[in-house]
Design a protein around this motif. Structure first.
Motif, short mmCIF file in Angstrom:
data_model
loop_
_atom_site.label_atom_id
_atom_site.label_comp_id
_atom_site.label_asym_id
_atom_site.label_seq_id
_atom_site.Cartn_x
_atom_site.Cartn_y
_atom_site.Cartn_z
N ARG A 102 -2.86 -10.20 -3.94
CA ARG A 102 -2.49 -9.57 -2.68
C ARG A 102 -2.68 -10.57 -1.56
NH1 ARG A 102 1.02 -6.33 -2.80
NH2 ARG A 102 0.49 -5.86 -0.64
N THR A 106 -0.83 -5.37 4.35
CA THR A 106 -0.41 -3.99 4.13
C THR A 106 -0.57 -3.26 5.45
OG1 THR A 106 -1.02 -3.99 1.80
CG2 THR A 106 -0.88 -1.86 2.89
N TYR B 33 7.11 -14.87 4.66
CA TYR B 33 7.25 -13.51 4.14
C TYR B 33 8.56 -12.88 4.63
CZ TYR B 33 2.12 -14.16 4.42
OH TYR B 33 0.84 -14.66 4.33
N TYR B 35 9.56 -8.84 5.40
CA TYR B 35 9.17 -7.46 5.48
C TYR B 35 10.39 -6.61 5.82
CZ TYR B 35 4.13 -8.43 5.60
OH TYR B 35 2.85 -8.82 5.29
N LYS B 44 7.07 -2.75 5.11
CA LYS B 44 6.68 -2.98 3.73
C LYS B 44 7.03 -4.41 3.33
CE LYS B 44 7.30 -1.06 -0.91
NZ LYS B 44 5.86 -1.07 -1.23
N ILE B 56 4.62 -13.48 -4.02
CA ILE B 56 4.66 -12.02 -3.99
C ILE B 56 6.11 -11.59 -4.15
CG2 ILE B 56 4.35 -9.94 -2.61
CD1 ILE B 56 2.03 -11.26 -1.24
N ASN B 57 6.31 -10.68 -5.09
CA ASN B 57 7.64 -10.15 -5.30
C ASN B 57 7.46 -8.66 -5.57
OD1 ASN B 57 10.23 -9.54 -5.97
ND2 ASN B 57 10.41 -10.99 -7.65
N GLU B 58 7.53 -7.89 -4.49
CA GLU B 58 7.32 -6.46 -4.63
C GLU B 58 8.53 -5.82 -5.31
OE1 GLU B 58 4.36 -4.59 -3.57
OE2 GLU B 58 3.80 -6.68 -3.91
N THR B 59 8.41 -4.56 -5.56
CA THR B 59 9.49 -3.86 -6.26
C THR B 59 10.66 -3.64 -5.32
OG1 THR B 59 7.80 -2.72 -7.55
CG2 THR B 59 10.04 -1.84 -7.65
#
Lengths: 117, 114
Positions: A102, A106, B33, B35, B44, B56-59
């Protein structure tokens, strides 16, 4: 998993009065906490952060925030609100290095601050 | 001398098209990044790169593909755009991988898919 809650969608305050924008967090390990402000049609601007040390953190534009570990809160405050403070405020958290994977902030859902003249 | 700059600022396009959003930072940061901010202002994380490496590779759908030609640039390419992709996309950067450093944001790209 890390998360942030901003329980108030909107906060209304009269100019000159003190303001508080609430934020609570959930994270494993030590939290790194941030406040950002977003003015209309603009990007987010960094206000202040808590890393370690003094629980009261001072930031830009006269804002400050108090870290409370027992209540897992990081409320944003200002002693005397200005009309120009009206904007959208975001609380954010990043996990400590021990929480692998992380690296991004967030964010909470945001709180709209309206300061009336 | 904008620190994090995105282009274009506004993008209106039809469903099914392919589009790109560019981001550049002149802060000397290592990490960048993307977002997504939806209509309810919820932010997000989508992707993060450190020194051109995806960390980082979010869904997100495979239609979204980030590309980092160097550590000062992180572009976002979106294939086969859908109505639900309409949002404001923010690029950001921060120094190194340290979790305690703040991120600097661009002004956003408002994407409208019609």
């Amino acid at each position: 998993a890390q998360s942030v809650a901003q329980p108030e969608d909107q906060v209304n305050v009269a100019e000159g009065n003190p303001l508080t924008v609430k934020c609570t967090y959930s994270v494993s390990g030590n939290p790194y906490l941030f406040w950002y402000v977003q003015y209309p049609n603009r990007g987010l601007q960094f206000l202040l952060k808590y890393i370690t040390g003094d629980n009261l953190v001072k930031g830009s534009y006269g804002f400050e925030a108090e870290f409370n570990k027992s209540q897992t809160s990081f409320h944003l405050k200002k002693p005397s609100a200005l009309v120009s403070d009206s904007a959208l405020y975001f609380c954010a958290v990043r996990a400590s290095p021990g929480d692998t994977g992380r690296r991004a902030l967030t964010f909470g859902s945001g709180t709209r601050l309206q300061v009336q003249p | 001398d904008t620190a994090v700059s995105q282009t274009p600022k506004y993008l209106v396009t039809q469903m099914g098209n392919d589009k790109s959003i560019k981001c550049e930072q002149n802060l000397g940061h290592d990490t960048m990044y993307w977002y997504k901010q939806d209509s309810k202002k919820f932010l997000k994380i989508m992707f993060s790169y450190n020194n051109k490496e995806l960390i980082i590779n979010e869904t997100v759908p495979n239609r979204f593909s980030p590309k980092s030609p160097d550590k000062a640039h992180l572009n976002l390419h979106i294939n086969s755009l859908e109505l639900g992709d309409s949002a404001v996309y923010f690029c950001a950067s921060s120094r190194g991988r340290e979790v305690f450093t703040e991120a600097f944001f661009g002004q956003g790209t408002r994407l409208t898919v019609v």
